[in-house]
Design a protein around this motif. Structure first.
Motif, mmCIF file in Angstrom:
data_model
loop_
_atom_site.group_PDB
_atom_site.id
_atom_site.type_symbol
_atom_site.label_atom_id
_atom_site.label_comp_id
_atom_site.label_asym_id
_atom_site.label_seq_id
_atom_site.Cartn_x
_atom_site.Cartn_y
_atom_site.Cartn_z
ATOM 1 N N VAL A 1 13.989 14.906 -6.533
ATOM 2 C CA VAL A 1 13.298 14.840 -7.816
ATOM 3 C C VAL A 1 14.030 15.758 -8.785
ATOM 4 C CG1 VAL A 1 11.137 15.232 -9.053
ATOM 5 C CG2 VAL A 1 11.086 14.363 -6.701
ATOM 6 N N ASN A 2 14.544 15.149 -9.860
ATOM 7 C CA ASN A 2 15.346 15.894 -10.843
ATOM 8 C C ASN A 2 16.482 16.647 -10.166
ATOM 9 O OD1 ASN A 2 13.847 15.012 -13.050
ATOM 10 N ND2 ASN A 2 12.430 16.737 -12.939
ATOM 11 N N GLY A 3 17.090 15.995 -9.181
ATOM 12 C CA GLY A 3 18.248 16.563 -8.509
ATOM 13 C C GLY A 3 17.935 17.513 -7.377
ATOM 14 N N ARG A 4 16.668 17.846 -7.158
ATOM 15 C CA ARG A 4 16.303 18.776 -6.081
ATOM 16 C C ARG A 4 15.704 18.000 -4.924
ATOM 17 N NH1 ARG A 4 11.879 21.805 -4.397
ATOM 18 N NH2 ARG A 4 10.542 20.870 -5.998
ATOM 19 N N ARG A 5 16.286 18.155 -3.752
ATOM 20 C CA ARG A 5 15.791 17.451 -2.576
ATOM 21 C C ARG A 5 14.406 17.975 -2.192
ATOM 22 N NH1 ARG A 5 20.640 16.035 1.659
ATOM 23 N NH2 ARG A 5 22.172 15.261 0.152
ATOM 24 N N THR A 6 13.466 17.041 -2.055
ATOM 25 C CA THR A 6 12.077 17.450 -1.865
ATOM 26 C C THR A 6 11.434 16.914 -0.588
ATOM 27 O OG1 THR A 6 11.335 15.542 -3.153
ATOM 28 C CG2 THR A 6 11.680 17.614 -4.350
ATOM 29 N N GLY A 7 12.018 15.955 0.082
ATOM 30 C CA GLY A 7 11.379 15.404 1.273
ATOM 31 C C GLY A 7 12.008 14.099 1.703
ATOM 32 N N HIS A 8 11.203 13.265 2.344
ATOM 33 C CA HIS A 8 11.664 11.983 2.864
ATOM 34 C C HIS A 8 10.686 10.870 2.524
ATOM 35 C CE1 HIS A 8 14.394 14.419 5.272
ATOM 36 N NE2 HIS A 8 15.021 13.305 5.608
ATOM 37 N N TYR A 9 11.229 9.682 2.328
ATOM 38 C CA TYR A 9 10.393 8.496 2.149
ATOM 39 C C TYR A 9 10.422 7.691 3.447
ATOM 40 C CZ TYR A 9 14.402 5.406 2.119
ATOM 41 O OH TYR A 9 15.503 4.705 2.518
ATOM 42 N N ILE B 1 0.818 -1.210 0.000
ATOM 43 C CA ILE B 1 0.000 0.000 0.000
ATOM 44 C C ILE B 1 0.852 1.261 0.000
ATOM 45 C CG2 ILE B 1 -1.899 -1.175 1.182
ATOM 46 C CD1 ILE B 1 -1.100 0.504 3.674
ATOM 47 N N LEU B 2 0.234 2.312 -0.545
ATOM 48 C CA LEU B 2 0.764 3.659 -0.475
ATOM 49 C C LEU B 2 -0.387 4.562 -0.050
ATOM 50 C CD1 LEU B 2 1.816 2.341 -3.480
ATOM 51 C CD2 LEU B 2 3.434 4.221 -3.160
ATOM 52 N N ILE B 3 -0.058 5.697 0.530
ATOM 53 C CA ILE B 3 -1.071 6.703 0.835
ATOM 54 C C ILE B 3 -0.837 7.850 -0.132
ATOM 55 C CG2 ILE B 3 -1.986 8.287 2.567
ATOM 56 C CD1 ILE B 3 -1.106 6.274 4.694
ATOM 57 N N ALA B 4 -1.763 8.009 -1.067
ATOM 58 C CA ALA B 4 -1.596 8.986 -2.138
ATOM 59 C C ALA B 4 -2.932 9.647 -2.433
ATOM 60 C CB ALA B 4 -1.053 8.316 -3.405
ATOM 61 N N GLY B 5 -2.890 10.947 -2.647
ATOM 62 C CA GLY B 5 -4.114 11.663 -2.970
ATOM 63 C C GLY B 5 -5.146 11.649 -1.862
ATOM 64 N N GLY B 6 -4.691 11.437 -0.634
ATOM 65 C CA GLY B 6 -5.593 11.440 0.500
ATOM 66 C C GLY B 6 -6.242 10.113 0.799
ATOM 67 N N THR B 7 -5.884 9.053 0.067
ATOM 68 C CA THR B 7 -6.489 7.741 0.295
ATOM 69 C C THR B 7 -5.414 6.661 0.357
ATOM 70 O OG1 THR B 7 -6.790 7.306 -2.070
ATOM 71 C CG2 THR B 7 -8.590 8.412 -0.920
ATOM 72 N N VAL C 1 6.068 -3.478 1.912
ATOM 73 C CA VAL C 1 4.617 -3.594 2.084
ATOM 74 C C VAL C 1 3.958 -2.235 2.256
ATOM 75 C CG1 VAL C 1 4.749 -5.921 3.040
ATOM 76 C CG2 VAL C 1 4.850 -3.941 4.593
ATOM 77 N N TYR C 2 4.752 -1.233 2.624
ATOM 78 C CA TYR C 2 4.240 0.138 2.723
ATOM 79 C C TYR C 2 5.330 1.092 2.267
ATOM 80 C CZ TYR C 2 3.310 4.763 4.509
ATOM 81 O OH TYR C 2 3.161 6.122 4.573
ATOM 82 N N ASP C 3 4.916 2.107 1.514
ATOM 83 C CA ASP C 3 5.846 3.163 1.126
ATOM 84 C C ASP C 3 5.100 4.491 1.190
ATOM 85 O OD1 ASP C 3 8.665 3.585 -0.434
ATOM 86 O OD2 ASP C 3 7.169 5.038 -1.103
ATOM 87 N N GLY C 4 5.677 5.450 1.873
ATOM 88 C CA GLY C 4 5.036 6.752 2.005
ATOM 89 C C GLY C 4 6.057 7.860 2.052
ATOM 90 N N GLY C 5 5.585 9.076 1.882
ATOM 91 C CA GLY C 5 6.490 10.213 1.845
ATOM 92 C C GLY C 5 6.085 11.313 2.804
ATOM 93 N N SER C 6 7.040 12.157 3.119
ATOM 94 C CA SER C 6 6.816 13.308 3.984
ATOM 95 C C SER C 6 7.522 14.511 3.384
ATOM 96 C CB SER C 6 7.371 13.033 5.389
ATOM 97 O OG SER C 6 7.448 14.224 6.147
ATOM 98 N N GLY C 7 6.928 15.675 3.579
ATOM 99 C CA GLY C 7 7.545 16.901 3.085
ATOM 100 C C GLY C 7 8.615 17.451 3.995
ATOM 101 N N ALA C 8 9.022 16.695 5.023
ATOM 102 C CA ALA C 8 10.100 17.152 5.896
ATOM 103 C C ALA C 8 11.365 17.406 5.067
ATOM 104 C CB ALA C 8 10.379 16.117 6.984
ATOM 105 N N SER C 9 12.024 18.503 5.327
ATOM 106 C CA SER C 9 13.162 18.917 4.504
ATOM 107 C C SER C 9 14.301 17.894 4.519
ATOM 108 C CB SER C 9 13.693 20.264 4.997
ATOM 109 O OG SER C 9 14.877 20.613 4.322
ATOM 110 N N ALA C 10 14.859 17.649 3.342
ATOM 111 C CA ALA C 10 16.026 16.771 3.225
ATOM 112 C C ALA C 10 17.270 17.571 2.851
ATOM 113 C CB ALA C 10 15.771 15.700 2.170
ATOM 114 N N ALA C 11 17.196 18.893 2.957
ATOM 115 C CA ALA C 11 18.286 19.746 2.482
ATOM 116 C C ALA C 11 19.606 19.467 3.193
ATOM 117 C CB ALA C 11 17.894 21.213 2.656
ATOM 118 N N GLU C 12 19.549 19.129 4.472
ATOM 119 C CA GLU C 12 20.778 18.998 5.249
ATOM 120 C C GLU C 12 21.041 17.582 5.745
ATOM 121 O OE1 GLU C 12 20.669 21.881 8.343
ATOM 122 O OE2 GLU C 12 20.501 23.591 6.981
#
Length: 304
Positions: free
Chosen positions: A105-113, A55-61, A128-139
């Motif tokens: 994404v395309n070389g720009r750090r965008t978050g965390h999996y 499962i993934l959580i995408a688009g709110g579902t 069995v599960y993969d999800g993402g977070s917008g927490a910064s990965a810059a550092e």
């Protein structure tokens, strides 16, 4: 005569542990999964490395892998997706583990999996599960670094007080049942003070993702990050997840609702719990917001 003894009934439901398993195979699986994306495409690599009902959580579902990444031609304009592990761990039974880390994404750090892995009957690892977070990965450390490994929790000691009476059988999902109870406690507390509720539940060595901040690590960072979340949450009952065979790691997900800037929002919580010396503690927590509702169109001009 009263004594504390290990019992045959406990041994029958608790796997024998020769030594603490190594998380290296899970880290290697995550890296191989990521290495396939440039050549196979996102859908190809995600399907190759997942179980069919992952499962993934995408688009709110909550969606199955085939709904999010159906088989088909690779889009010509597909972005380059890269990710790498910064934090990982494995259950004492060696059958379940996780990794989490930066995403670009395309070389720009965008978050965390965040990925939950399960060992398959043939010895391979599939997620069995993969999800993402917008927490910064810059550092965070980059792809060439070695991830921090979560230490295992204490070994499970099941005891009885009498040699004359056998203990009741332990249900296979005993760990999930215990964590569901902890989730319910957290939900009740978060309805009035989410910061205090989360601080009481977080493990000292855990990680908390509060976007757009970097991952919070340590008690002071937890408190600071939680101040950026709304004062209260409405967490629904646990909808799913899984536990290790040994019962020392449990992952959960469920619905969440809150208000931000006067607007009602919804999403899902995802948490990884570990049984530690002080009981069940959260070693990783993330909130996945659903897309915000569309703004209401302005009323038509008079006569129009």
């Amino acid at each position: 005569m009263r004594a504390f003894v290990f019992t045959a009934a406990v041994l029958a439901v608790t796997p024998a542990l020769a030594q603490t398993p190594d998380a290296a195979p899970i880290v290697a699986a995550e890296r191989a999964f990521a290495a396939d994306a440039p050549s196979m495409g996102i859908a190809g690599s995600f399907n190759k490395w997942s179980v069919p009902d992952a499962i993934l959580i995408a688009g709110g579902t909550v969606q199955r892998i085939g709904e999010v990444y159906p088989d088909g031609p690779r889009p010509a304009d597909e972005p380059l997706l890269e990710w790498w592990p910064n934090f990982a761990g494995i259950a004492r039974s060696g059958d379940m583990g996780f990794t989490t880390g930066g995403v670009a994404v395309n070389g720009r750090r965008t978050g965390h999996y965040f990925t939950i892995w399960k060992k398959q009957p043939d010895g391979s690892w599939k997620w069995v599960y993969d999800g993402g977070s917008g927490a910064s990965a810059a550092e965070v450390p980059g792809p060439d670094s070695e991830p921090v490994i979560l230490p295992p929790g204490p070994e499970l000691l099941q005891v009885v007080e009498s040699l004359d009476r056998p203990p009741p059988p332990l249900p296979p999902d005993r760990a999930m049942t215990a964590v569901r109870a902890r989730e319910a406690e957290l939900a009740r507390a978060a309805a009035t003070d989410q910061k205090a509720a989360h601080l009481a539940a977080m493990a000292d060595n855990g990680r908390l993702y509060v976007a757009p901040r970097p991952p919070a690590i340590g008690r002071e960072a937890f408190a600071e990050a939680l101040s950026d979340w709304p004062a209260t949450f409405r967490f629904g009952p646990t909808e799913g997840g899984g536990q290790s065979q040994y019962g020392d790691l449990v992952w959960t997900y469920g619905p969440a609702a809150w208000a931000r800037d006067g607007q009602d929002r919804t999403g899902h919580y995802v948490r990884l719990w570990q049984r530690q010396e002080g009981g069940w503690k959260i070693v990783l927590a993330q909130l996945i917001p659903a897309p915000p509702p569309p703004s209401s169109p302005p009323p038509p001009p008079a006569g129009g």
